[in-house]
Design an enzyme around this catalytic site. Sequence first.
Site, PDB file in Angstrom:
ATOM      1  N   LEU A  34      -0.725   6.101   0.409  1.00  0.00           N
ATOM      2  CA  LEU A  34      -1.961   5.805   1.076  1.00  0.00           C
ATOM      3  C   LEU A  34      -2.957   4.936   0.284  1.00  0.00           C
ATOM      4  CD1 LEU A  34      -2.418   9.486   2.936  1.00  0.00           C
ATOM      5  CD2 LEU A  34      -1.723   7.266   3.823  1.00  0.00           C
ATOM      6  N   ASP A  35      -4.171   4.346   1.002  1.00  0.00           N
ATOM      7  CA  ASP A  35      -5.015   3.535   0.201  1.00  0.00           C
ATOM      8  C   ASP A  35      -5.811   4.665  -0.427  1.00  0.00           C
ATOM      9  OD1 ASP A  35      -4.117   1.196   1.376  1.00  0.00           O
ATOM     10  OD2 ASP A  35      -5.805   1.437   2.629  1.00  0.00           O
ATOM     11  N   LYS A  36      -6.395   4.197  -1.501  1.00  0.00           N
ATOM     12  CA  LYS A  36      -7.293   5.260  -2.224  1.00  0.00           C
ATOM     13  C   LYS A  36      -8.317   5.860  -1.448  1.00  0.00           C
ATOM     14  CE  LYS A  36     -10.722   5.185  -6.057  1.00  0.00           C
ATOM     15  NZ  LYS A  36     -11.399   4.024  -7.019  1.00  0.00           N
TER      16      LYS A  36
ATOM     17  N   SER B 164       0.754  -1.126  -0.039  1.00  0.00           N
ATOM     18  CA  SER B 164      -0.125   0.123   0.119  1.00  0.00           C
ATOM     19  C   SER B 164       0.850   1.078  -0.064  1.00  0.00           C
ATOM     20  CB  SER B 164      -0.727  -0.087   1.015  1.00  0.00           C
ATOM     21  OG  SER B 164      -1.710   1.013   1.199  1.00  0.00           O
TER      22      SER B 164
END
EC number: 5.4.99.23
Length: 374
Positions: free
Chosen positions: A159-161, A10
């Site tokens: 960062l995650d979406k 990630s």
Amino acid sequence: MQNTSFDNESDYSDDSDFASASETENRIGLTVPLELAGGRLDAVLAKLLPDYSRSRLTSWIKEGAVIVNDKPSQPKDKMIGGEQICVTVRPSEENLAFVPEPMALDIVYEDDTVIVVNKPAGLVVHPAAGNWTGTLLNGLLAHCPELSQVPRAGIVHRLDKETSGLMVVAKTLPAQNSLVRQLQERTVKRIYRAVANGIVPFDGKIETQIGRDPHNRLKMAVVKFGGKPAVTHVKVLERYLTHSYIECSLETGRTHQIRVHMREANHPLAADPVYGNPRHPCGDTVKEAVKSLGARQALHAYRLSFTHPESGETVSFEAPIPNDIYHLLSVLRLEAGLDSSLSNEEEWQDKFGADDDDDWNEDDYDVEVVYVRE
């Protein structure tokens, strides 16, 4: 030295070719050394060209981009030593997507060395399958064209979406090397704010191994074997009737780490579409506030601290809680009969502002646990 955030899919993936935008098609000539005799072609190439993943090299072989002694070959062909290999290096799809795209960016800080950006939820950090355009990387290249000369366009973590918040981007190669080293040494301090389901009972540390979910390869999970160490420190800021407002500090940066850890602690994040509990019992008003988050989980990278690559000083940045999470918190406070007069970010900061307590970085446990009191 153990790799932490930089080896996280990630934040960063060692398994993907994440090259600089300047990569172009060219040819490389190789001679198979005698000490590699007996090895398969794909394995030999992986040793001779360590900058490329084995899967990428295998695809080149199958596409005819690898010629051995003037003839196409197969990945399983055995080498006897002395073969002449010509490899046509082809830009990856990710590399071809390294194009500038103007977009509005929330730049928190910028100088000649670094950029600190507040990423909104819904924005993918880096081009990948299904998201070849419209990523943060594309926007950064438009904002700062010189990033095209920095490997990975200066990105050192992700960062995650559907997670919002702070990221640091290096504008120079020395700055990138410095930030990567800090991530590896666990000296970058990352603090997240989140809304979790249920009443989190106490401040504590979650320490497990995280790896691919054996039942669903699209998810991560706490595993007993074959995972990577993951440590999250949890501090309860406020408790409501059906939820808790928490602060999470990362020692490591595994894929979906906070989301997986809070699920394992039986307190998944509100609205998390992958690890959450859509049937978590709560009032109708709260349900609507959670629903209004849409596809994003209630998770925000709130604070980021690191050593500035040029000045050597510790710098810290904060990003206000986004309006959608702020609205959920206000609804939760109102339902719980708490002071609902905290009507702006400054008042929330006065009540819940991050402190400078660094005790979270003390590794005083060495056990495989889910949640322990600190």
